[in-house]
Design a protein around this motif. Structure first.
Motif, mmCIF file in Angstrom:
data_model
loop_
_atom_site.group_PDB
_atom_site.id
_atom_site.type_symbol
_atom_site.label_atom_id
_atom_site.label_comp_id
_atom_site.label_asym_id
_atom_site.label_seq_id
_atom_site.Cartn_x
_atom_site.Cartn_y
_atom_site.Cartn_z
ATOM 1 N N UNK A 1 40.144 18.650 42.256
ATOM 2 C CA UNK A 1 39.672 20.028 42.213
ATOM 3 C C UNK A 1 40.489 20.896 43.155
ATOM 4 N N UNK A 2 40.967 22.014 42.632
ATOM 5 C CA UNK A 2 41.592 23.030 43.473
ATOM 6 C C UNK A 2 40.495 23.947 43.974
ATOM 7 N N UNK A 3 40.216 23.899 45.271
ATOM 8 C CA UNK A 3 39.218 24.781 45.868
ATOM 9 C C UNK A 3 39.900 26.134 46.104
ATOM 10 N N UNK A 4 39.881 26.957 45.060
ATOM 11 C CA UNK A 4 40.649 28.202 45.068
ATOM 12 C C UNK A 4 39.938 29.263 45.900
ATOM 13 N N UNK A 5 40.502 29.601 47.043
ATOM 14 C CA UNK A 5 39.963 30.668 47.883
ATOM 15 C C UNK A 5 40.814 31.926 47.802
ATOM 16 N N UNK A 6 41.940 31.828 47.119
ATOM 17 C CA UNK A 6 42.815 32.968 46.877
ATOM 18 C C UNK A 6 43.267 32.920 45.423
ATOM 19 N N UNK B 1 46.460 30.486 40.335
ATOM 20 C CA UNK B 1 47.759 30.427 39.666
ATOM 21 C C UNK B 1 48.412 29.071 39.855
ATOM 22 N N UNK B 2 48.351 28.541 41.070
ATOM 23 C CA UNK B 2 48.966 27.238 41.352
ATOM 24 C C UNK B 2 48.306 26.135 40.528
ATOM 25 N N UNK B 3 46.985 26.165 40.417
ATOM 26 C CA UNK B 3 46.288 25.150 39.636
ATOM 27 C C UNK B 3 46.663 25.205 38.171
ATOM 28 N N UNK B 4 46.723 26.409 37.614
ATOM 29 C CA UNK B 4 47.112 26.565 36.209
ATOM 30 C C UNK B 4 48.535 26.069 35.999
ATOM 31 N N UNK B 5 49.437 26.454 36.895
ATOM 32 C CA UNK B 5 50.838 26.067 36.745
ATOM 33 C C UNK B 5 51.012 24.550 36.822
ATOM 34 N N UNK B 6 50.317 23.902 37.740
ATOM 35 C CA UNK B 6 50.443 22.452 37.886
ATOM 36 C C UNK B 6 49.936 21.749 36.629
ATOM 37 N N UNK C 1 36.363 28.305 41.507
ATOM 38 C CA UNK C 1 36.443 29.640 42.115
ATOM 39 C C UNK C 1 35.206 29.995 42.937
ATOM 40 N N UNK C 2 34.385 29.028 43.235
ATOM 41 C CA UNK C 2 33.156 29.271 43.996
ATOM 42 C C UNK C 2 33.429 30.046 45.293
ATOM 43 N N UNK C 3 34.515 29.695 45.975
ATOM 44 C CA UNK C 3 34.793 30.299 47.274
ATOM 45 C C UNK C 3 35.952 31.288 47.230
#
Length: 612
Positions: free
Chosen positions: A143-148, A153-158, A189-191
């Motif tokens: 899981x990418x804990x996306x805070x920004x 974008x990084x998670x989608x690209x990977x 995107x919780x955080x």
């Protein structure tokens, strides 16, 4: 005979298949193409340590190094709590998940959390020696804990570069399990929270001037819940259209699937509130979507389904001046046990009156059952109850609007049915919502459910057919079937049919009642028993509603995830256009979720791996 729209849809889907079919399967952990440990570590470093190696919440319940009886007892309770589910990256609101909590020391049985095709570890458990291990199952591996936004974008690209299945999650409220997937990478995107900002007058982005909205608005930047936004709205004495459950996320499946609310009748569906949005596309590009820019994406995310066209990271929604509310709580139950004849007759009368009540301004929610494990009204296990309200009216005016329905039901009152009616007055919408809605319900339940939109013809066209349908979805006492009435259509929902940027199922625009039928099963039930429940919901109860309302559909967020006609039922006439948008903006099918646009192109292996 095929409808023209269906032919266009099939053509669009075929074209997409021709473009991408050579890819084969998404890379799974057992494949050579799966990233190495060093590659995952490098990816984690690029995220500044925000990559989570997912662990099933109930792992402490299973024998092995992680076994902990105290932690297991705690997680058994925690998995029924909305907050815990929202704050754990792979805990599910429904059902519990691939590793259900079990009392290993007592050798308790493993409960199947889904269709019988999803088996518990080592089958049903009969003793501690057969407990086996807990695997991640169909939950995301990382899981990418996306805070920004850059993390999104990084998670989608990977995922795109490595050809890995990608799933998206905010709070985990998802009855259709669209935020799970075997061998997947999850963007969470919780955080991701950049603030909730109020605009006294909506400020359109750039030079766009196509919106006619002149009122107030909120900018919701990230993975906030409706509870967060309601607090801001209350402080400014305005109304926002959000979830009936305040812990639901604002940007995800609720909004992108349509979104109903206690305020929907008067102000429109959740998707209809979106004035613009910021979206990260499958290419990793961040765009603004509104009537002027990326208008196709704007159309698709406003009701065309979640996790299909991009990840929404910010929205601007409408806000309205508050209104006074008059509410009615009305219910009835049979005076004689095991005699549901008068009950079913009265139930049909209420349903026949719903279109007229809606047109007069009423909307709300209800439930009924001919045998509920817990009483619905008083001490009665057979009962009906609804809470409906009319905005901008007094209690006296509300009573007058309901008088005709009450007169039709009067012959049953204190003869064959116990009836109760109560009216309440609220000075603001917030007061009404806090008193009669806004309930945080338990999660982690297991059940099979189906639903259908009921239009005026279904409700008033043929009384005999309506009664027959209600009798079928009532089930038998031993089935303990429950029905939930979502009476929020009509009004502004109908008016918004003219919105050219609305991607919601057009059937919403003729719907008065969205009815949900559900059945559960006893812990430890056999695969055959569970399969029979699912089949009954799909092929008997939901089919009975389809037969009565063949030309409508259903609300994709509260529907049968095994509906064989989901493409038509969930998306209706917009399916073809949504498929074209999907093909244009996600030609490599980076985004995938069950029952979502584009999922029909994939086959699911027994392991859970998806392949074209």
């Amino acid at each position: 005979m095929f409808h023209v729209s269906l032919l266009r849809w099939l053509f669009a889907s075929t074209s997409l298949f021709i473009q991408v079919h050579t890819w084969g399967c998404k890379c799974a952990p057992e494949d050579n193409c799966w990233p190495s440990t060093s590659q995952w570590n490098t990816f984690n470093q690029s995220l500044s340590g925000k990559l989570i190696a997912d662990v099933p919440p109930a792992l402490p319940c299973y024998p092995g190094p992680a076994f902990n009886a105290e932690a297991c007892a705690a997680v058994d309770a925690e998995l029924t709590e909305q907050t815990f589910v929202a704050e754990n990256p792979i805990a599910l609101s429904y059902p519990t998940g691939s590793c259900p909590p079990i009392n290993a020391t007592a050798g308790s049985s493993c409960t199947i959390a889904d269709r019988p095709t999803d088996t518990c570890p080592d089958g049903n458990l009969t003793s501690v020696t057969h407990v086996g291990s807990c695997s991640i199952g169909d939950q995301p591996r990382y899981t990418v804990n996306a805070t920004e936004i850059a993390d999104v974008t990084a998670g989608i690209n990977f995922a795109r570069q490595k050809n890995i299945r990608l799933v998206v999650r905010n709070t985990g409220h998802d009855l259709l399990r669209r935020s799970t997937g075997y061998g997947s990478l999850q963007v969470w995107i919780r955080y991701l929270r950049t603030g909730i900002k109020f605009q006294e007058t909506y400020q359109q982005s750039g030079a766009c001037s196509k919106s006619s909205w002149k009122g107030s608005a909120f900018v919701i930047g990230g993975g906030y819940t409706w509870e967060d936004v309601y607090s801001e709205a209350a402080s400014r004495n305005v109304i926002v259209v959000g979830g009936g459950t305040p812990s639901v996320g604002c940007l995800g499946g609720w909004m992108q699937g349509g979104g109903h609310s206690p305020a929907t009748h008067d102000f429109g569906l959740g998707a209809d509130q979106v004035l613009e949005a910021q979206v990260v596309l499958a290419s990793g590009k961040v765009v603004t979507a509104n009537p002027c820019e990326n208008s196709e994406i704007f159309f698709a995310i406003r009701g065309g389904g979640p996790s299909s066209y991009g990840i929404v990271v910010s929205t601007v929604i409408k806000a309205y001046p508050t209104r006074k509310v008059a509410a009615q709580i009305f219910g009835f139950a049979p005076l004689t046990a095991n005699d549901s004849s008068a009950f079913m007759d009265a139930l049909a009368i209420v349903h026949q009156n719903y279109p007229r009540l809606s047109d007069s301004g009423f909307s709300g929610y209800g439930s009924w059952s001919i045998y509920s494990p817990s009483p619905l009204i008083g001490n009665y296990s057979t009962g009906f109850i609804h809470t409906i309200a009319v905005f901008g009216k007094t209690v006296a005016e509300a009573e007058e609007l309901f008088a005709s329905t009450a007169a039709q039901l009067q012959k049953y009152n204190n003869t064959s049915l116990y009836m109760t009616t109560r009216y309440l007055s609220f000075p603001t919408y917030v007061a009404y919502y806090d008193a009669l809605s806004g309930i945080v319900t338990p999660v982690g339940q297991t059940a099979a459910l189906g639903s259908r939109f009921l239009d005026q013809k279904a409700l008033t066209g043929n009384a005999t057919a309506l009664k027959a349908m209600l009798q079928t979805i009532a089930g038998t006492p031993e089935q303990a079937t429950s029905n939930n009435i979502v009476f929020v259509g009509g009004g502004q929902v109908f008016t918004d049919a003219s919105d050219p940027y609305s991607g919601v199922n057009p059937a919403w625009r003729q719907t008065y009642v969205h009815n949900i039928v559900a059945r559960g099963w006893a812990p430890g039930s056999s695969n055959a028993t569970i399969q029979a429940v699912y089949d009954d919901i799909t092929y008997n109860k939901t089919q009975a509603m389809k037969d009565l309302a063949p030309n409508t559909g259903c609300y994709m967020n509260e529907a049968d995830r095994f509906d064989p006609d989901y493409l038509q039922d969930f998306y209706g006439e917009h399916g073809a256009k949504l498929s074209e948008i999907k093909r244009k903006y996600d030609p490599r099918s980076v985004f995938y979720c069950p029952t979502c646009i584009g999922s029909e192109l994939f086959k699911v292996k027994p392991s859970g791996q998806i392949c074209l």
